[in-house]
Write a protein that holds these residues in place. Structure first.
Motif, PDB file in Angstrom:
ATOM      1  N   ARG A  11       0.866  -1.183   0.000  1.00 54.38           N
ATOM      2  CA  ARG A  11       0.000   0.000   0.000  1.00 54.38           C
ATOM      3  C   ARG A  11       0.900   1.229   0.000  1.00 54.38           C
ATOM      4  O   ARG A  11       1.835   1.329   0.779  1.00 54.38           O
ATOM      5  CB  ARG A  11      -0.906   0.006   1.239  1.00 54.38           C
ATOM      6  N   ILE A  12       0.623   2.175  -0.905  1.00 49.74           N
ATOM      7  CA  ILE A  12       1.475   3.354  -1.082  1.00 49.74           C
ATOM      8  C   ILE A  12       0.771   4.577  -0.495  1.00 49.74           C
ATOM      9  O   ILE A  12      -0.385   4.847  -0.816  1.00 49.74           O
ATOM     10  CB  ILE A  12       1.798   3.574  -2.569  1.00 49.74           C
ATOM     11  N   THR A  13       1.468   5.287   0.366  1.00 44.91           N
ATOM     12  CA  THR A  13       0.922   6.503   0.967  1.00 44.91           C
ATOM     13  C   THR A  13       1.312   7.722   0.134  1.00 44.91           C
ATOM     14  O   THR A  13       2.179   7.651  -0.732  1.00 44.91           O
ATOM     15  CB  THR A  13       1.436   6.675   2.401  1.00 44.91           C
ATOM     16  N   LYS A  14       0.699   8.864   0.407  1.00 47.21           N
ATOM     17  CA  LYS A  14       0.939  10.066  -0.381  1.00 47.21           C
ATOM     18  C   LYS A  14       2.243  10.767  -0.017  1.00 47.21           C
ATOM     19  O   LYS A  14       2.787  11.517  -0.813  1.00 47.21           O
ATOM     20  CB  LYS A  14      -0.225  11.044  -0.200  1.00 47.21           C
ATOM     21  N   GLY A  15       2.734  10.562   1.195  1.00 47.70           N
ATOM     22  CA  GLY A  15       3.894  11.299   1.664  1.00 47.70           C
ATOM     23  C   GLY A  15       5.217  10.684   1.241  1.00 47.70           C
ATOM     24  O   GLY A  15       5.303   9.869   0.321  1.00 47.70           O
ATOM     25  N   ALA A  16       6.272  11.107   1.943  1.00 52.31           N
ATOM     26  CA  ALA A  16       7.617  10.631   1.672  1.00 52.31           C
ATOM     27  C   ALA A  16       8.200   9.967   2.917  1.00 52.31           C
ATOM     28  O   ALA A  16       7.879  10.349   4.045  1.00 52.31           O
ATOM     29  CB  ALA A  16       8.513  11.789   1.224  1.00 52.31           C
ATOM     30  N   ASP A  17       9.045   8.985   2.710  1.00 50.54           N
ATOM     31  CA  ASP A  17       9.788   8.331   3.777  1.00 50.54           C
ATOM     32  C   ASP A  17      11.282   8.535   3.526  1.00 50.54           C
ATOM     33  O   ASP A  17      11.709   8.683   2.374  1.00 50.54           O
ATOM     34  CB  ASP A  17       9.482   6.825   3.819  1.00 50.54           C
ATOM     35  N   MET A  18      12.063   8.526   4.611  1.00 49.52           N
ATOM     36  CA  MET A  18      13.510   8.646   4.497  1.00 49.52           C
ATOM     37  C   MET A  18      14.182   7.358   4.956  1.00 49.52           C
ATOM     38  O   MET A  18      13.683   6.676   5.850  1.00 49.52           O
ATOM     39  CB  MET A  18      14.031   9.813   5.341  1.00 49.52           C
ATOM     40  N   VAL A  19      15.330   7.064   4.341  1.00 45.77           N
ATOM     41  CA  VAL A  19      16.120   5.894   4.700  1.00 45.77           C
ATOM     42  C   VAL A  19      17.412   6.363   5.353  1.00 45.77           C
ATOM     43  O   VAL A  19      18.139   7.186   4.791  1.00 45.77           O
ATOM     44  CB  VAL A  19      16.445   5.038   3.462  1.00 45.77           C
TER      45      VAL A  19
END
Length: 389
Positions: free
Chosen positions: A210-218
Motif C-alpha cells: 500500500r502506497i501513501t501520499k507522503g515521503a519516507d527517508m532511509v
C-alpha cells in the motif's frame, strides 16, 4: 520442513552475518538452486538490532525449508575457536559454499578450511562493488571506507589469512566462483560467473504494498563508520525532510540510539526501527510514494524490490563538506559512484539548510517542541506467511 525445498544437508553451506546477507542467500536459492535445502549458518553479531532482524530472517529461511544453525560466534574470547572447530567438519564436506561478506575476517578464516570447488558470493550491499573491483585488479581485500589508511597491527597479523582467502576467491581449473548481485560492476574478474539479483523471491512472497501520499527517508550508518560528520548529517536530514514532506525515518540497524534521539528531537521525524531488511518492509508496505536516501545499497535494491509500483526512489549526493577529516581519501569518489550507477532513481543535489536544527536545544524555533516517537514495524503474520493476494 517446507515442501518447497529438499533435505538440508552439508552439500551447500551458507554463511551470513547480517539480515541483508541472509535475504540475498534466500534470493540466490530461489533463483539458482530451487528445491535445494541449504545449511545456513548465522555467525551472530552482538548488536541487538541486528540479532533481532537475523532471528526474523531465520524464521523465513526455515519456512523455505532450509536448516538454520545459529552460532554465538562473538560470545566471548573462546567463541571464535569453538565456532570454527564446530564447523570444520561441515566445511570439509561441503561441495558448495555461499557467503555474504568476503571482507569478514571470520569468513576468511572459514575459507581456509573448506575444500569446496564452488564458491558463491551474494550481495553485501555496496561492499560487493568494491570486492569485485579489488578481485579484478588483484588487490588485497580492504573495505572501501578503510582504503587509503595505514594497516593496523591486526591487519598485519591477519594479512596471510586475507591473502589466502583472496586466492580461494579467484577462479581456477578446480574452482568455480559465482557472484550473485544487484549492484553495478565496472570490472568483472576474468573467469567469474556473474548472475543478476532481481529480488524475484521478495516480489513473489510479499506485496504489492500500500502506497501513501507522503515521503519516507532511509537512514545510513555513514556517521557511525566515520565518513560523514554527525552535525552535517543531521542538517542534511532536516533539510530533505522539510523540502519533501517526509514524516518517517527508517533507521539503519547500525545507527546509534543517541544520534537517532537527537535526530528525532531536531527534525520531528518518526524514527522507525525495522524488524526486517528494508526491501521486505517496503515491499509489504505501507511505504511513501517517494523514498529519500543518501548513497547506499537501497538506491540499487529498492527499485528492484518495488518494481511495478509507483514508488519513486530519490537519492541525495554527499557534499564533500560533510566528510570528516578521518574519512578515507576514496570516500567521495566511491559514494558518487554508488549514486551515479543507480538505475531508476531521481538524483537530488545537496543544499545548505535555510534554518539548521539545533541538536543540543531541540526546542529552538528550528526544531519541534517535542521529540518524535521511536517505533518498530510491528510483528505480523504477513511477514512470514504467503504474499498478500
Amino acid at each position: 520442513m517446507s515442501p518447497r525445498a529438499g533435505n538440508a544437508g552439508p552439500h551447500t553451506l551458507a554463511f551470513v552475518e547480517s539480515p541483508v546477507q541472509l535475504l540475498n542467500v534466500l534470493e540466490w536459492a530461489h533463483a539458482h538452486a530451487p528445491g535445494v535445502g541449504l545449511t545456513l549458518v548465522v555467525l551472530s553479531p552482538v548488536d541487538p538490532m541486528t540479532r533481532g532482524q537475523l532471528r526474523r530472517m531465520s524464521d523465513l529461511a526455515r519456512d523455505e525449508g532450509h536448516q538454520v544453525r545459529w552460532e554465538e560466534a562473538r560470545g566471548g574470547p573462546l567463541a571464535p575457536f569453538q565456532t570454527i572447530g564446530g564447523l570444520s567438519g561441515l566445511l570439509r564436506r561441503a561441495r558448495r559454499v555461499v557467503l555474504g561478506d568476503p571482507f569478514s575476517r571470520y569468513v576468511q578464516l572459514l575459507l581456509t578450511i573448506t575444500r569446496a570447488r564452488d564458491l558463491v558470493v551474494v550481495d553485501d550491499g555496496t561492499a560487493t562493488m568494491e570486492f569485485v573491483g579489488q578481485l579484478a585488479r588483484g588487490e588485497r581485500l580492504v573495505r572501501w571506507h578503510r582504503k587509503g589508511g595505514r594497516p593496523g597491527p591486526r591487519d598485519v597479523i591477519f594479512a596471510p589469512v586475507s591473502a589466502s582467502a583472496r586466492r580461494r576467491l579467484t577462479p581456477g581449473e578446480r574452482r568455480h566462483i559465482e557472484i550473485f548481485s544487484s549492484m553495478p560492476m565496472e570490472q568483472t574478474p576474468a573467469g567469474v560467473t556473474v548472475r543478476a539479483h532481481t529480488f524475484a523471491w521478495t516480489r513473489k512472497r510479499f506485496g504489492p504494498p500500500r502506497i501513501t501520499k507522503g515521503a519516507d527517508m532511509v537512514g545510513t550508518s555513514l556517521v557511525e563508520t566515520g565518513v560523514v560528520d554527525d552535525g552535517r548529517y543531521l542538517e542534511a536530514v532536516h533539510t530533505l525532510a522539510r523540502a519533501h514532506g517526509a514524516t518517517r525515518y527508517f533507521a539503519h540497524r547500525r545507527e546509534s540510539t543517541d544520534k537517532l534521539h537527537r535526530l528525532a528531537a531536531a527534525t520531528g521525524l518518526e524514527i522507525v526501527r525495522p524488524e526486517l531488511p528494508l526491501e521486505l518492509i517496503a515491499r509489504r508496505g505501507p511505504i511513501g510514494r517517494t523514498v529519500l536516501s543518501f548513497p547506499s545499497t537501497v538506491v540499487h535494491t529498492l527499485p528492484l524490490a518495488l518494481s511495478g509500483t509507483e514508488v519513486r526512489v530519490a537519492v541525495c549526493d554527499i557534499d564533500p563538506a560533510w566528510l570528516t577529516e578521518n574519512a578515507s581519501p576514496r570516500a567521495q569518489g566511491f559514494l558518487s559512484g554508488v549514486t551515479g550507477t543507480a538505475r531508476d532513481v531521481h538524483r537530488l543535489t545537496p543544499t545548505a539548510p535555510t534554518a539548521a536544527p539545533d541538536p543540543v536545544n531541540p526546542t529552538s524555533p528550528s526544531g519541534p517542541a517535542d521529540p518524535a516517537p521511536f517505533t518498530a514495524t510491528p510483528p505480523s503474520a504477513g511477514l512470514v506467511g504467503p504474499a498478500a493476494s
